[in-house]
Motif scaffolding. Structure first.
Motif, PDB file in Angstrom:
ATOM      1  N   GLN A  85       0.817  -1.211   0.000  1.00  0.00           N
ATOM      2  CA  GLN A  85       0.000   0.000   0.000  1.00  0.00           C
ATOM      3  C   GLN A  85       0.851   1.261   0.000  1.00  0.00           C
ATOM      4  N   ASP A  86       2.148   1.105   0.283  1.00  0.00           N
ATOM      5  CA  ASP A  86       3.051   2.262   0.311  1.00  0.00           C
ATOM      6  C   ASP A  86       3.931   2.354  -0.933  1.00  0.00           C
ATOM      7  N   LEU A  87       3.645   1.542  -1.960  1.00  0.00           N
ATOM      8  CA  LEU A  87       4.489   1.522  -3.151  1.00  0.00           C
ATOM      9  C   LEU A  87       3.718   1.883  -4.414  1.00  0.00           C
ATOM     10  N   ASP A  88       4.442   2.500  -5.347  1.00  0.00           N
ATOM     11  CA  ASP A  88       3.907   2.743  -6.685  1.00  0.00           C
ATOM     12  C   ASP A  88       4.538   1.796  -7.698  1.00  0.00           C
ATOM     13  N   LEU A  89       5.766   1.362  -7.414  1.00  0.00           N
ATOM     14  CA  LEU A  89       6.489   0.457  -8.305  1.00  0.00           C
ATOM     15  C   LEU A  89       7.284  -0.537  -7.471  1.00  0.00           C
ATOM     16  N   LEU A  90       7.155  -1.815  -7.796  1.00  0.00           N
ATOM     17  CA  LEU A  90       7.948  -2.860  -7.148  1.00  0.00           C
ATOM     18  C   LEU A  90       8.792  -3.538  -8.210  1.00  0.00           C
ATOM     19  N   VAL A  91      10.107  -3.555  -7.991  1.00  0.00           N
ATOM     20  CA  VAL A  91      11.059  -4.113  -8.957  1.00  0.00           C
ATOM     21  C   VAL A  91      11.633  -5.414  -8.417  1.00  0.00           C
ATOM     22  N   ILE A  92      11.451  -6.506  -9.160  1.00  0.00           N
ATOM     23  CA  ILE A  92      12.009  -7.804  -8.777  1.00  0.00           C
ATOM     24  C   ILE A  92      13.399  -7.927  -9.393  1.00  0.00           C
ATOM     25  N   CYS A  93      14.414  -7.970  -8.553  1.00  0.00           N
ATOM     26  CA  CYS A  93      15.802  -7.984  -9.026  1.00  0.00           C
ATOM     27  C   CYS A  93      16.354  -9.407  -9.011  1.00  0.00           C
ATOM     28  N   GLY A  94      16.483  -9.999 -10.188  1.00  0.00           N
ATOM     29  CA  GLY A  94      17.059 -11.334 -10.315  1.00  0.00           C
ATOM     30  C   GLY A  94      18.456 -11.266 -10.882  1.00  0.00           C
TER      31      GLY A  94
END
Length: 327
Positions: A85-94
């Motif tokens: 709820q506190d994010l606009d973008l979540l980046v999955i770093c592989g």
């Protein structure tokens, strides 16, 4: 440099918007260059216009995470659904050695993020985790070439691209560090004015820096049509394209294409395509938990006997004898 970019630092947008909140999920053995390229772009934007973006890092647990370069990072916090709820973008770093395995908890967090309208991004093989959660259905995406067949296997309605990065609506994916930089830069371009993007480019000087995409030495003598054919082959391992199709895509005849392969790569198109597929099959057997049947399907082989015959001829032993390297 300070004088050159002073105009950007002194500029004030007509309307100051809300801070865009970004989160980076650092998976074990994540690509440190891809992560830093993406983060550096955001940090530079804040240098030019303070407080445009907020960023923090997440881990799957409370402990430290080891990057692909062996550097240890302690994320700001563990990833939970409540943080979405506190994010606009979540980046999955592989990364290259990031294991393609997603817990039920991680999948639920990703689905919760999507439900709450959070934009989702994947670096290197981060797109695989989005696909595993069913969040790339009907999307185009980019993923490192090593992991394209694995993604195609678990997310069949996803269009896997050979481009370095893809932005498709609320999904952002990049297959390399350079792609990560350009992906975030393009994303910022969609949020803010041209002057800000030009300022970021000036500071990072990406045409002369580590962000520049350098062509591999072995491709310097390969013609543009042949490079395009190789890209098409690499992006279509699960369902190999016919030679006539490949030739048609680049505006050449079958005979012309065979001549290009012979003169520039010293082999035939069929042999080159087989080597791409059989090499990927070996990587999947070594570094994933996919069954032999899943691997042969992902790499475009029609039957176990055909796969075993090709594998034995190329590596000197049957695929069932391949050593599994996953823990």
């Amino acid at each position: 440099m300070k004088g050159k970019n002073l105009r950007y630092l002194n500029e004030s947008p007509a309307e100051k918007g809300q801070m865009i909140r970004t989160g980076f999920l650092l998976l074990e053995h994540f690509s440190l260059p891809a992560f830093t390229h993406a983060l550096d772009t955001i940090v530079t934007a804040n240098l030019l216009r303070p407080a445009l973006f907020g960023s923090r890092t997440f881990g799957l647990g409370d402990g430290e995470v080891i990057s692909d370069l062996g550097l240890v990072i302690r994320p700001d916090q563990a990833l939970h659904c409540s943080a979405m709820q506190d994010l606009d973008l979540l980046v999955i770093c592989g990364g290259y050695r990031t294991e393609l395995k997603a817990s039920d908890e991680l999948l639920q967090v990703l689905r919760t993020a999507a439900e709450q309208g959070v934009c989702l991004a994947g670096l290197w093989n981060g797109a695989w985790f989005l696909g595993r959660a069913g969040l790339l259905d009907g999307y185009r995406c980019a993923i490192h070439p090593e992991h394209r067949p694995a993604l195609a296997e678990i997310s069949r309605s996803t269009q896997v691209s050979s481009e370095p990065y893809v932005i498709d609506r609320d999904r952002l994916t990049a297959s390399s560090p350079s792609g990560a930089f350009h992906m975030v830069l393009d994303w910022i371009k969609g949020l803010h004015d041209k002057a800000l993007v030009e300022g970021i480019e000036d500071i990072l000087a990406f045409e002369e820096s580590r962000y520049r995409r350098i062509k591999p030495t072995e491709n310097q003598c390969v013609s543009a049509p042949l490079r395009e054919v190789v890209k098409l082959m690499d992006a279509n391992l699960e369902e190999p394209l016919e030679l006539d199709q490949l030739a048609g895509y680049v505006g050449r005849s079958r005979r012309q294409l065979e001549r290009l392969f012979r003169e520039q790569l010293g082999t035939t198109p069929q042999r080159y395509y087989l080597e791409l597929r059989i090499t990927e099959a070996r990587r999947l057997l070594q570094h994933t938990e996919l069954s032999q049947v899943d691997v042969l399907v992902a790499c475009g082989f029609v039957s176990p006997s055909h796969f075993s015959k090709c594998y034995s001829a190329y590596f000197g032993y049957r695929p069932s004898k391949e050593k599994r390297l996953v823990k």
